[in-house]
Each structure stands twice: as C-alpha cells, then as structure tokens.
Scaffold this active site. Structure first.
Site, PDB file in Angstrom:
ATOM      1  N   CYS A   2     -37.753 -71.580 -28.852  1.00  0.00           N
ATOM      2  CA  CYS A   2     -37.169 -72.686 -28.120  1.00  0.00           C
ATOM      3  C   CYS A   2     -36.267 -73.525 -29.006  1.00  0.00           C
ATOM      4  CB  CYS A   2     -38.273 -73.570 -27.542  1.00  0.00           C
ATOM      5  SG  CYS A   2     -39.496 -72.659 -26.573  1.00  0.00           S
ATOM      6  N   LEU A  51     -37.375 -70.429 -24.305  1.00  0.00           N
ATOM      7  CA  LEU A  51     -37.379 -68.977 -24.253  1.00  0.00           C
ATOM      8  C   LEU A  51     -38.822 -68.588 -23.981  1.00  0.00           C
ATOM      9  CD1 LEU A  51     -36.041 -66.190 -24.666  1.00  0.00           C
ATOM     10  CD2 LEU A  51     -36.587 -66.388 -27.102  1.00  0.00           C
ATOM     11  N   ILE A  53     -42.197 -66.800 -23.682  1.00  0.00           N
ATOM     12  CA  ILE A  53     -42.846 -65.705 -24.396  1.00  0.00           C
ATOM     13  C   ILE A  53     -44.274 -65.500 -23.905  1.00  0.00           C
ATOM     14  CG2 ILE A  53     -43.574 -64.861 -26.667  1.00  0.00           C
ATOM     15  CD1 ILE A  53     -40.548 -64.949 -26.375  1.00  0.00           C
ATOM     16  N   ASN A  75     -41.166 -76.074 -30.724  1.00  0.00           N
ATOM     17  CA  ASN A  75     -40.511 -74.801 -30.965  1.00  0.00           C
ATOM     18  C   ASN A  75     -41.411 -73.983 -31.877  1.00  0.00           C
ATOM     19  OD1 ASN A  75     -38.728 -72.714 -31.695  1.00  0.00           O
ATOM     20  ND2 ASN A  75     -37.689 -73.961 -33.223  1.00  0.00           N
ATOM     21  N   GLY A  76     -41.898 -72.848 -31.408  1.00  0.00           N
ATOM     22  CA  GLY A  76     -42.711 -72.006 -32.281  1.00  0.00           C
ATOM     23  C   GLY A  76     -43.819 -71.287 -31.559  1.00  0.00           C
ATOM     24  N   ASP A 100     -49.869 -72.478 -25.936  1.00  0.00           N
ATOM     25  CA  ASP A 100     -50.178 -73.203 -27.159  1.00  0.00           C
ATOM     26  C   ASP A 100     -49.621 -74.623 -27.169  1.00  0.00           C
ATOM     27  OD1 ASP A 100     -47.598 -72.239 -27.233  1.00  0.00           O
ATOM     28  OD2 ASP A 100     -47.701 -71.436 -29.265  1.00  0.00           O
ATOM     29  N   ILE A 291     -30.321 -51.219 -38.709  1.00  0.00           N
ATOM     30  CA  ILE A 291     -28.870 -51.297 -38.860  1.00  0.00           C
ATOM     31  C   ILE A 291     -28.456 -50.470 -40.071  1.00  0.00           C
ATOM     32  CG2 ILE A 291     -27.001 -52.831 -39.596  1.00  0.00           C
ATOM     33  CD1 ILE A 291     -27.446 -53.094 -36.704  1.00  0.00           C
ATOM     34  N   SER A 363     -40.788 -59.075 -38.364  1.00  0.00           N
ATOM     35  CA  SER A 363     -39.971 -58.730 -39.533  1.00  0.00           C
ATOM     36  C   SER A 363     -40.835 -58.699 -40.784  1.00  0.00           C
ATOM     37  CB  SER A 363     -38.832 -59.742 -39.711  1.00  0.00           C
ATOM     38  OG  SER A 363     -39.279 -60.879 -40.416  1.00  0.00           O
ATOM     39  N   GLY A 364     -40.263 -58.181 -41.865  1.00  0.00           N
ATOM     40  CA  GLY A 364     -40.965 -58.109 -43.145  1.00  0.00           C
ATOM     41  C   GLY A 364     -40.588 -59.212 -44.106  1.00  0.00           C
TER      42      GLY A 364
END
Length: 632
Positions: A2, A51, A53, A75-76, A100, A291, A363-364
């Site tokens: 968000c 957004l 989720i 946001n989170g 949450d 990519i 992601s890493g």
C-alpha cells in the site's frame, strides 16, 4: 502492499484540505491500485492506497478502532498477526476482520509504543490517537518499507510512503541539502535520515516518532538494532540444520496470501535458497521469474534454469537488451531523488515481468549482508590482516605516498588495482571500507564540486555517516562491523529502496524472508568464520543448502546485476551525456566545477579512463532534480 499519506497539525486543529489530501494520495496510486480511502477531522487528514493481498473483502483503510479513539494507515505485512490477534482477544479485544491492520490498532491500545517490538514483518504506519492527541509513526526494523515526513513552517506535519507524496504539497520547502549532495555522490544514494531536501526526512529503520499536538517536534526513537550477540556453541552440522529450519520457517510465514504468489530467481545463492524452501512448503509448482541480458557476462539465466528445472517451477524469463537505457527518466521520476544504482533498470524489468504472473513475490535480498557474501568483504578482511599488524601512523607514512604515486587502473581486474589497496591500507578500518564502497573518491568529489558547494558543506564529509554507525556497532569484530555498516547504509538506502520503488511501480508486493528479524538476529550471532571462511563467503548458508541446490549454483563466482554503462556513455548515450552534464541546468546550477565535468566526459568517451560510476551519478542527479531549484 500500500501507500500512506497524511497531514497532522501540531499547533491546533486547522482543517486539512480535502483536495490536497486527495492530490497527495493520487500520486502514489501505483502503490495501491485497488482502493483508496480517507479520514479527516479538525487538524488531521489520513489517506491510503490499497493493494489487496489478505482479506480482500475487508481491511479497508484508514481503519478506526471499535471505540473510535484510534485510526490507522499502514503499509506492509505483519506475519505473526494471527498469534497477536489471539493474544489480544484474550485481553478482551474483539476483531471485525482477519487482517493485520486491525491487529496494529489494538496492539497500540494494549501495549502503546512498545507494540512495534511484537510485530514480525515489514511495515510503515501512522496511527492517530484521539485521546492523547498524538500521531505515532513507525518503520520496520530493516527499513523494507519507506516513510518520509516534513514539518512545515506553519506547524503541519506531512508524511507519506514516497517523497512525491510530500512534493504534492505546494508549500513543501525544496532547498537542497548540501550534505545529502555529498553523501549521494559518494554512495550513489542518500542515506537515512536525510533526503535531497533539507526539510524532508526519512524515518530510520527500527525507529518510531511520537508527535503530540501542542508539543515540540521530537527526535526519532530507536526500538531495535541488529544485536551480534554470540549464540551458544554447537557443531557445524547442528548449525546447518538449524539454519535450514529457520530459513524454511521465515519463507513459510511469507507465503500466506489471497492472491497469486511467486519468487524472483536470479540464479544466485540467496534467491535459489528461497525458491528451494518454497518448494518444500507447497505441492503446487512455485512461480518463478528471471531476467537475462544479451551480454554474456551479465547473464545468469542458465543458473536460474538449473534451479527451476530441479523444482519444476512455472518459470518465466525475459531478456533485457544491452541497449535498454530508455528507462532513465522513468527511474528518476520513480525514485524522486537522485539514485545512482544502475541495477535499478533490470530490477524494474524483473518486477514488470513478475507482475504479469503474480501479485506477491519473494526475493533473496539481505543474504549478502547477513551471511557476508559481497566480494568486498573478502578484500576488506585481507587488507584488515595487514592493517592490524602495523600501526596507523606507519601505514599512513608508507602506503599513502605509494597510493598517490601508483597509476590508477580502473580497467584492470581488482587484483591488479594496487592503487585502491594502497590507499585503503593507509586508512583506518572504517574509512577504508567507505573508500572501497564509494562511487567517487573524496578527491574526485572535491574536484567535482564548486567553491560555493564546498563552502556550504563547511568541511562536512560522508565519512561522518559511517563514523556515526560504527560508533554504535554492538560488535568489535571487523567483519561484523562492515556487515553492520552495510545494514545501516547500503541495504536500506540502496537495495531495499531500489526494490520497493521498482516493485511498487508495478503494484507488486515483494517479501524478503532473509531479512526476517528473528532469523537475522540469530545469524548475526554466528561466529564470523561461519560467514566468511577463507575466501568463501556465505559459508554456512552454502553448506546448509547443499542438499537442496546444485553446487554449480552454490559455488560459482558472484556476478551481480549490472548494466554496460561504459559502452552506453561512449555510444548511444554519448550525446545525452554531453547535453545534460555540460549544458543547461546542471552546468548552470552553481553546484559543480564544469571544467572538471568536461574532463570526466572527455576522458571517459575517449577511452582514456573509466568514469562510468561518477558519470551515471551526475546523469541521474540531473534527471531527478530537473524541476527543482538547484540553488543552495
């Protein structure tokens, strides 16, 4: 994921203009395309872009508590929100949703400022407490989610998820911060809490800000730091097993979503480990994306395919052309302030690709900082052994003159660039590390800056940023020290900023399990030689992943996520470099020594020297500040 925005009147209860609040929120629509929401009362305006989720049908924001005394924009993701909800229910709080957001509201009512210590996740939020007439701002421990704020002359506090949110307010002062300019040209980003503007700040990772109506603006308050507390001794086999379990658990709790979920797969150790653990946790094929590049030395897709084939993932690939420089102006608008990490281009493209298939991607990121994976760690520790054997005065007397006399060989492999090594040996450990990570040397910046800018700096140097953090490092181990410095500067200012803006530009939520704070606390306590053993970085991580990943992935040389800047500046961007740096706004700004800029461009384009990094920094500075008054 968000976007949040708001205005809070510290001095009174002046009405917040609805059109202003809407404009501030509108510029971050990309962060939350699904819904928007607003809350206003005298002296306060809160705005939110969503957004969706989790709990798609409810959880709209701004969200108020049942008693109406608190209101939140957030946001989170809080990954332990179910456990916290159960704890709060036992205390008598009743929930209307399963999201949450509501957990944060009642956690504040139950535990006050200390509520942030209970949250496991990534977050930036603003919580209004009507009874206390206060606004509480908080940011997660590593700074995965951003939060900007500014106190205007009339006592109004502005805040938002991106700098552009604050810039939507016509009264926001936009005076350049000369210290931020120095930091940027040294590092390629502007470290917390600074921004490019003197009067706008970032809330630091692991910090909160409690603002009360009628009181003076307080300082940020730290609630967490990476501890580097040694863990109990155990065998390497036991530590490998525990690390496997901890990574798997950190991945598992980040796989909860009511929308399609996948992962970035670069072909490196970190992202491959995350994908391997995801495959252990779900029966369906993991969605992965990668990519590639049409220049072989930048392309890692063959390694990503090894992992994708092993776990039979739904794998998507896209090749980026070596001529893909069309995003330059897009990136400048995206990051709002100068940002010179050129890997933002492929990061933007991989987020664009991922969003075609998923709404959430793991992601890493954070693996290199946690497990000592950067090549520069090896070089620093090799130099550190010599630094520790000779007193600083002797090293300065011997190595500083040699460093000045030795010819610069930017084109050569690192092992032959003795000038950089000699200069590092003449410094103390912290300044040597800063020297190794800087995009331009202090001498280059002195030549680059105008007399007016140097006068404004009043002797300030980026060195003070590193000295500030070094003084607060909880460990005196030299490897832990540079990991800590990276976590406080490069990780948040560059890596996490890059991923947040690039992903949110495509309304994609990125989760980072290797930056789970419980995992990171444990890893920080490992013996340094379990992270960097000899010349092998990420030692324990790699050995723990041997049952899950091919050795060709685990033990190959690190490649990075680069782009061919040097070729661009001698080819397709040659004319733009000339016009943007040597004509118009940048040349007329009074900030730079134009004769030196001309020399940088000429020497690079002729092939006499390699100046890609400072030239890209200048180009991105010009692009990001094109519409600003560059006067000091």
């Amino acid at each position: 994921m968000c976007g949040i925005a708001g205005v809070f009147d510290l001095r009174g209860r002046a009405p917040v203009d609805a059109e202003l609040l809407a404009a501030m929120n509108r510029v971050q629509t990309h962060r939350g395309p699904d819904e928007d929401g607003f809350f206003r009362e005298p002296g306060l305006g809160l705005a939110h872009r969503r957004l969706s989720i989790i709990d798609l049908s409810s959880g709209q924001q701004p969200m108020s508590s049942a008693d109406g005394n608190t209101c939140l924009v957030y946001n989170g993701e809080i990954y332990n929100h179910r456990e916290l909800a159960a704890e709060l229910q036992a205390l008598g709080y009743q929930f209307r949703t399963r999201c949450d957001t509501e957990v944060i509201l009642y956690a504040w009512q139950a535990w006050g400022e200390s509520c942030v210590n209970r949250f496991r996740g990534m977050f930036a939020f603003a919580l209004y407490d009507r009874r206390a007439q206060s606004l509480f701002l908080a940011r997660d421990r590593f700074g995965i989610k951003p939060l900007f704020y500014s106190l205007l002359a009339d006592g109004k506090l502005l805040f938002g998820s991106e700098l552009k949110v604050l810039k939507a307010h016509s009264h926001l002062p936009r005076r350049l911060d000369p210290q931020a300019v120095e930091d940027y040209f040294a590092l390629g980003y502007i470290p917390e809490p600074k921004t490019i503007y003197r009067d706008v700040h970032k809330l630091c990772p692991g910090h909160t800000l409690l603002v009360k109506r009628g009181a003076a603006m307080p300082a940020q308050k730290q609630y967490w730091d990476i501890p580097f507390t040694p863990i109990a001794l155990a065998s390497e086999a036991d530590l490998r097993e525990e690390l496997q379990q901890r990574i798997r658990e950190a991945v598992k709790i980040r796989m909860v979503a009511d929308v399609p979920l996948g992962a970035f797969l670069s072909g490196g150790v970190d992202s491959s480990a995350v994908v391997a653990m995801m495959a252990q946790e779900q029966q369906a094929a993991v969605n992965t994306c990668a990519i590639g590049f049409d220049v072989k030395q930048y392309d890692e897709t063959s390694y990503a395919r090894l992992v994708a084939e092993r776990y039979k993932t739904n794998h998507s690939e896209h090749s980026v052309s070596s001529e893909d420089f069309s995003l330059l102006d897009t990136l400048a608008q995206l990051y709002d302030e100068p940002f010179a990490d050129s890997s933002a281009l492929p990061t933007y493209r991989v987020c664009q690709l991922a969003r075609q298939h998923v709404t959430v991607a793991l992601s890493g990121d954070g693996g290199d900082e946690n497990f000592a994976g950067y090549r520069r760690y090896r070089w620093h520790m090799n130099e550190e052994r010599l630094r520790s054997s000779l007193p600083l005065g002797l090293r300065r007397a011997v190595f500083a003159p040699l460093g000045r006399l030795y010819p610069k060989a930017d084109w050569a492999p690192r092992v032959f660039r003795a000038k950089t090594t000699l200069q590092a040996l003449a410094r103390d450990s912290v300044s040597a590390y800063l020297h190794s990570v800087s995009l331009s040397s202090s001498e280059q910046r002195s030549n680059m800056f105008s007399p007016a800018l140097k006068s404004e700096l009043q002797g300030y140097s980026v060195q003070s940023v590193f000295d500030h953090h070094a003084a607060r490092c909880p460990s005196d181990d030299p490897l832990s020290m540079i990991q800590y410095l990276d976590m406080k500067t490069y990780l948040v200012g560059d890596i996490l900023t890059k991923v947040d803006r690039a992903s949110m530009a495509h309304s994609l939520e990125v989760r980072v399990p290797l930056l789970d704070h419980e995992l990171s606390e444990w890893v920080s306590g490992l013996a340094p030689d379990l992270k960097l053993r000899g010349q092998e970085g990420k030692y324990l991580l790699k050995t723990s992943m041997e049952p899950y990943l091919p050795k060709d992935v685990l033990y190959r040389p690190k490649m990075g996520f680069g782009v061919p800047l040097g070729d661009w500046f001698r080819g397709p961007l040659k004319q733009r470099l000339q016009s943007d740096l040597l004509e118009g706004g940048l040349a007329d700004s009074g900030l730079f020594n134009v004769d030196y800029l001309r020399r940088l461009v000429s020497d690079h384009q002729s092939g006499r020297r390699e100046y890609s990094a400072p030239l890209w920094s200048l180009l991105m500075f010009q692009a990001a500040t094109r519409n600003d008054d560059l006067g000091l």
